[in-house]
Structures are given as C-alpha cells and as structure tokens.
Design an enzyme around this catalytic site. Structure first.
Site, PDB file in Angstrom:
ATOM      1  N   HIS A 150      -0.857  11.578  -1.932  1.00  0.00           N
ATOM      2  CA  HIS A 150      -2.119  11.203  -1.296  1.00  0.00           C
ATOM      3  C   HIS A 150      -2.948  12.421  -0.902  1.00  0.00           C
ATOM      4  CE1 HIS A 150      -4.823   9.924   1.963  1.00  0.00           C
ATOM      5  NE2 HIS A 150      -4.842   8.751   1.351  1.00  0.00           N
TER       6      HIS A 150
ATOM      7  N   ASP B 154      -1.209   6.406  -5.019  1.00  0.00           N
ATOM      8  CA  ASP B 154      -2.202   7.449  -5.284  1.00  0.00           C
ATOM      9  C   ASP B 154      -1.645   8.458  -6.285  1.00  0.00           C
ATOM     10  OD1 ASP B 154      -3.954   6.597  -2.967  1.00  0.00           O
ATOM     11  OD2 ASP B 154      -2.091   7.092  -1.909  1.00  0.00           O
TER      12      ASP B 154
ATOM     13  N   HIS C 278       0.828  -1.214   0.000  1.00  0.00           N
ATOM     14  CA  HIS C 278       0.000   0.000   0.000  1.00  0.00           C
ATOM     15  C   HIS C 278       0.863   1.264   0.000  1.00  0.00           C
ATOM     16  CE1 HIS C 278      -3.000   2.737   2.231  1.00  0.00           C
ATOM     17  NE2 HIS C 278      -3.474   2.576   1.009  1.00  0.00           N
TER      18      HIS C 278
ATOM     19  N   GLU D  27      -0.017  -0.581  -4.719  1.00  0.00           N
ATOM     20  CA  GLU D  27      -1.058   0.441  -4.841  1.00  0.00           C
ATOM     21  C   GLU D  27      -0.381   1.762  -4.556  1.00  0.00           C
ATOM     22  OE1 GLU D  27      -4.222   3.191  -3.163  1.00  0.00           O
ATOM     23  OE2 GLU D  27      -2.284   2.626  -2.373  1.00  0.00           O
TER      24      GLU D  27
ATOM     25  N   GLU E 108      -4.494   4.307  -7.806  1.00  0.00           N
ATOM     26  CA  GLU E 108      -5.669   4.991  -7.271  1.00  0.00           C
ATOM     27  C   GLU E 108      -5.700   6.420  -7.792  1.00  0.00           C
ATOM     28  OE1 GLU E 108      -6.395   5.266  -2.980  1.00  0.00           O
ATOM     29  OE2 GLU E 108      -7.999   6.697  -3.446  1.00  0.00           O
TER      30      GLU E 108
HETATM   31  O1  G3P Z   1      -6.698   2.074  -2.774  1.00  0.00           O
HETATM   32  C1  G3P Z   1      -7.043   1.746  -1.482  1.00  0.00           C
HETATM   33  C2  G3P Z   1      -6.661   2.764  -0.451  1.00  0.00           C
HETATM   34  O2  G3P Z   1      -5.417   3.298  -0.738  1.00  0.00           O
HETATM   35  C3  G3P Z   1      -7.678   3.846  -0.303  1.00  0.00           C
HETATM   36  O3  G3P Z   1      -7.440   4.720   0.761  1.00  0.00           O
HETATM   37  O4  G3P Z   1      -6.658   6.821   1.732  1.00  0.00           O
HETATM   38  O5  G3P Z   1      -5.134   4.907   1.679  1.00  0.00           O
HETATM   39  O6  G3P Z   1      -5.697   6.108  -0.418  1.00  0.00           O
HETATM   40  P1  G3P Z   1      -6.177   5.676   0.933  1.00  0.00           P
HETATM   41 MG    MG Z   2      -4.745   4.864  -1.992  1.00  0.00          MG
END
Ligand code: G3P
Ligand code: MG
Length: 248
Positions: free
Chosen positions: A52, A39, A10, A37, A112
């Site tokens: 993010h 952002d 993540h 993953e 994302e």
């Molecule tokens: O993509 C899943 C997750 O990353 C969504 O929440 O706030 O960590 O970007 P966040």
């Molecule tokens: Mg995310």
C-alpha cells in the site's frame, strides 16, 4: 449489471491479518470471502508486488522506497510483524503469486493499481499486461472471473487500457469530481469506486442511471452498508469480514 461479488475483504482481510499478504487472503477465505481488494505497486526491477505505501516504515520495518528496491529483496521482507508477532516472517507477495493463489482458491480480485509517485504509466501497463497473461484462458469464456483493475490514477488506467483493453477497469475517486462521467467514458471503465463517506444518494443514482457499476470503500458498519445498498451501490469492501459477512 454488476457481475462480481457484493462484499470484498479490503487489503485481503487487512485488519485481522497483515494487509496485502497471503495471510490476509487466507484469513478472508477462512471467513468465507471469495472476493478481495488489494494494492499493487512495482519494485525497482518492475515486478508488481502487494503493497500500500510507497515507502517502508509502516507494514515493513526500516526506511527506503518500494520503487528503489529489487523484487528479490522485497519478497523476503517481513510484512507481518508490525501487526502481531504471530505473523512474523509473513512475506511481501508478488502479484503473480497472489494471482495463482486466488485462481486456485476461486477468489475474485479487485486489483488496485497503486503506483509509486512518478511510476503511474509503467505500473498501469505492467499490472494490466500480467493480468492479461494470467487470465488469457477466461477472457472470452468467463469474463466475470477477470480481475477488475482500479486506480486513483488516470495515467495508470489509460496505460492499462492500452496494454490490455480486455481486462476491465474502474476509476477510484475519493470525493465527487465534476468530470466523473467523461473520465469513465475515456477509460471505457465498467465502474466507479468511491469513498462512501463522500457519496450522496443523488450521486449514486446518477452513476447507476448512467449504466455503471458503483463500488464503495471502505465500509465497516453494517448499518451504513445497508443504506448504501438501498441507494443502489453494487458492492463494497470492508476491513472487517468478521463483522460484515460475505453473504451480507
Ligand atoms: O480500492 C479502494 C481502497 O482500497 C482505496 O484506498 O488507501 O485503502 O488503498 P486505500
Ligand atoms: Mg486499496
């Protein structure tokens, strides 16, 4: 069938190294992770960058907005010191830089789309178009290598679908939404991504029975990960790739 890896790092490996940076991707890779993953949002001049928060102050020092700053400035900002002094000077990367890195290292990406407020349509459109341009060679030969675009924003995902229908999409939901199935249908999405804290066994079964992929964020306890997999969850991301291995 879920054609992608089961465990993703993540935000790169965003608790062990500064989130959404190449250092985080390298850290995940060193732990055996070939799936991430992260952002993506747009700079003022519409360049997708890994970030993010729409405003500075947490991972990048100072005040101001990502959407109010040109890429030339963003890409030299220190996105590492906030976590640890040894990451001082680790820059904000562009999405394009990260695509090249991930292709080189054979890392699969869940991108994302994280639009700054008011920039949903343009962010979805540009991120999808860049993804399509950089992966044009594998669209028909090896579709499982294409990035999976996800977002909480229907507007961003609609724009992504229009701009690059060949790049797969997933809808992110924090909690149950009564219209989840029609939303996925409208987007021609391949998967639903949900906060595992709000997923029930019943909802998981409904998603799987409807033929969609099911992905959970952000799972940091091995016990919970086992339970979710028993419920039929296909994949999940974790903040701690040192606790939950890639071959979990
Ligand atoms: O993509 C899943 C997750 O990353 C969504 O929440 O706030 O960590 O970007 P966040
Ligand atoms: Mg995310």
């Amino acid at each position: 069938m879920w054609p992608y890896p089961k465990v993703l790092a993540h935000r790169g490996a965003g608790k062990l190294a500064p989130e959404n940076t190449l250092a985080a991707l390298r850290c995940g890779l060193a732990l055996g992770f070939h799936a991430v993953e992260f952002d993506v949002m747009l700079s003022k001049d519409s360049v997708p960058v890994l970030m993010h928060d729409p405003e500075f102050g947490r991972t990048v020092a100072g005040s101001g907005l990502v959407a109010g700053t040109d890429a030339a400035d963003l890409l030299t900002m220190d996105a590492g010191s906030w976590l640890d002094a040894r990451f001082q000077g680790e820059p904000v990367p562009s999405y394009e830089q990260v695509i090249h890195f991930c292709r080189e290292q054979q890392i699969w990406m869940n991108v994302e789309i994280k639009p700054s407020p008011g920039h949903e349509e343009v962010t979805g459109r540009i991120v999808a178009a860049l993804s399509a341009a950089c992966f044009a060679d594998v669209v028909s030969s090896d579709p499982a290598r294409l990035p999976l675009l996800s977002s909480f924003s229907m507007t961003a995902l609609r724009a992504a679908k229009t701009a690059a229908p060949q790049i797969p999409r997933a809808l992110l939901l924090d909690s149950p939404h009564p219209d989840w199935k029609s939303m996925l249908q409208e987007l021609s999405a391949v998967a639903l991504h949900v906060n595992h804290k709000h997923l029930s066994q019943e909802w998981a079964a409904q998603v799987k029975n409807a033929g969609y992929g099911l992905f959970c964020y952000t799972v940091n306890e091995p016990e919970r990960a086992h339970e979710l997999l028993r419920w039929g969850v296909d994949a999940f991301c974790t903040d701690y790739p040192d606790r939950i291995p890639a071959d979990f």
